[in-house]
Design a protein around this motif. Structure first.
Motif, PDB file in Angstrom:
ATOM      1  N   TYR A   1       0.849  -1.190   0.000  1.00 24.10           N
ATOM      2  CA  TYR A   1       0.000   0.000   0.000  1.00 24.10           C
ATOM      3  C   TYR A   1       0.887   1.244   0.000  1.00 24.10           C
ATOM      4  CZ  TYR A   1      -4.177  -2.756   1.031  1.00 24.10           C
ATOM      5  OH  TYR A   1      -5.224  -3.648   0.965  1.00 24.10           O
TER       6      TYR A   1
ATOM      7  N   GLU B   1       0.711   5.667  -0.590  1.00 30.10           N
ATOM      8  CA  GLU B   1      -0.143   6.839  -0.767  1.00 30.10           C
ATOM      9  C   GLU B   1       0.301   7.593  -2.010  1.00 30.10           C
ATOM     10  OE1 GLU B   1      -1.292  10.926   1.576  1.00 30.10           O
ATOM     11  OE2 GLU B   1      -1.330   9.037   2.698  1.00 30.10           O
TER      12      GLU B   1
ATOM     13  N   SER C   1      -4.824   5.966  -0.979  1.00 30.91           N
ATOM     14  CA  SER C   1      -4.169   4.711  -0.633  1.00 30.91           C
ATOM     15  C   SER C   1      -4.280   3.771  -1.831  1.00 30.91           C
ATOM     16  CB  SER C   1      -4.838   4.080   0.591  1.00 30.91           C
ATOM     17  OG  SER C   1      -4.288   2.808   0.860  1.00 30.91           O
TER      18      SER C   1
ATOM     19  N   SER D   1      -7.733  -0.397  -3.942  1.00 28.42           N
ATOM     20  CA  SER D   1      -7.259   0.982  -3.971  1.00 28.42           C
ATOM     21  C   SER D   1      -8.396   1.965  -3.734  1.00 28.42           C
ATOM     22  CB  SER D   1      -6.593   1.296  -5.321  1.00 28.42           C
ATOM     23  OG  SER D   1      -5.353   0.644  -5.433  1.00 28.42           O
TER      24      SER D   1
END
Length: 249
Positions: A8, A10, A15, A64
């Motif tokens: 994951y 950013e 995210s 996502s």
């Protein structure tokens, strides 16, 4: 074969998920319209025998995060992919795009020429004919009975998560996204893969793309359907890995 791990990151405040498995040089898989990373398990396992495979979930797809207004068009998908490649440290990695993901891969290579080392476009939709959304729906309905039954539940789950509104807006954008203008700008080695039993993509479409991209090659898988990465994962992986080896990516 390793089960892999979730990554994951950013990206532009969202995210963003990718499933990572294997070892070796990187390869990024970009899913089709409404699809999710869990629909590419079979092909990613085959590719992971020689590559570190990142199965990327676009915004609003898979795991996502998305926004009500993002993504609304193909260029937004491409812009986010380019930003994700920067954040992930994968700028210049080969890109494997399936279905609408193939169109995103073309857009990336044309507008962000430093971000894709090579392209594999597997059953790329909407180029250059850009059929109406209704025509695409009819073709996909014709294709469904030919696909592996085990893909049905994961596929429906992915579509439900993405949502009808988002999928329709992205499909409609194919009418406005001038991919034909972008194709001649692609300078990286490109492989076009399609199946002979795919009602969504026609051979002349791939021939037109090959004529527009100076470094493009075409291969067909006998009996292959639109969900080539799931139904013929070994064949797709073999063509992909051999191609990347030949072009030294």
């Amino acid at each position: 074969m390793t089960a892999g791990r979730a990554l994951y990151l950013e990206v532009n405040g969202l995210s963003t998920h990718a499933w990572v498995r294997g070892s070796g040089p990187p390869l990024v898989i970009v899913p089709g319209l409404g699809c999710a990373s869990w629909m590419y398990v079979r092909v990613s396992r085959e590719l992971a025998r020689r590559r570190t495979v990142y199965v990327y979930d676009p915004p609003g797809h898979g795991y996502s995060q998305g926004l009500p207004h993002l993504p609304d068009c193909i260029e937004q998908l491409t812009d986010h992919l380019a930003a994700w490649l920067d954040v992930a440290g994968l700028k210049g990695a080969p890109i494997f795009g399936h279905s609408l993901g193939g169109e995103v891969a073309f857009d990336l290579a044309a507008r962000y020429p430093q971000h894709a080392g090579a392209l594999i476009a597997c059953a790329p939709t909407g180029i250059p004919e850009n059929p109406s959304v209704f025509a695409q729906l009819v073709r996909l309905l014709l294709d469904l009975p030919r696909e592996r039954l085990g893909l049905l539940v994961p596929g429906l789950r992915a579509y439900a998560h993405c949502g009808v509104r988002r999928m329709l807006k992205l499909a409609h954008d194919q009418d406005h996204h001038d991919t034909g203008r972008l194709l001649p700008k692609i300078k990286v080695p490109t492989l076009l893969v399609d199946g002979t039993s795919d009602p969504v993509i026609r051979l002349w479409t791939l021939e037109a793309i090959r004529n527009a991209i100076p470094a493009a090659y075409v291969c067909q898988i006998e009996g292959g359907t639109h969900a080539l990465p799931d139904v013929f994962p070994r064949a797709v992986a073999r063509y992909t890995l051999d191609f990347l080896g030949a072009v030294k990516h």
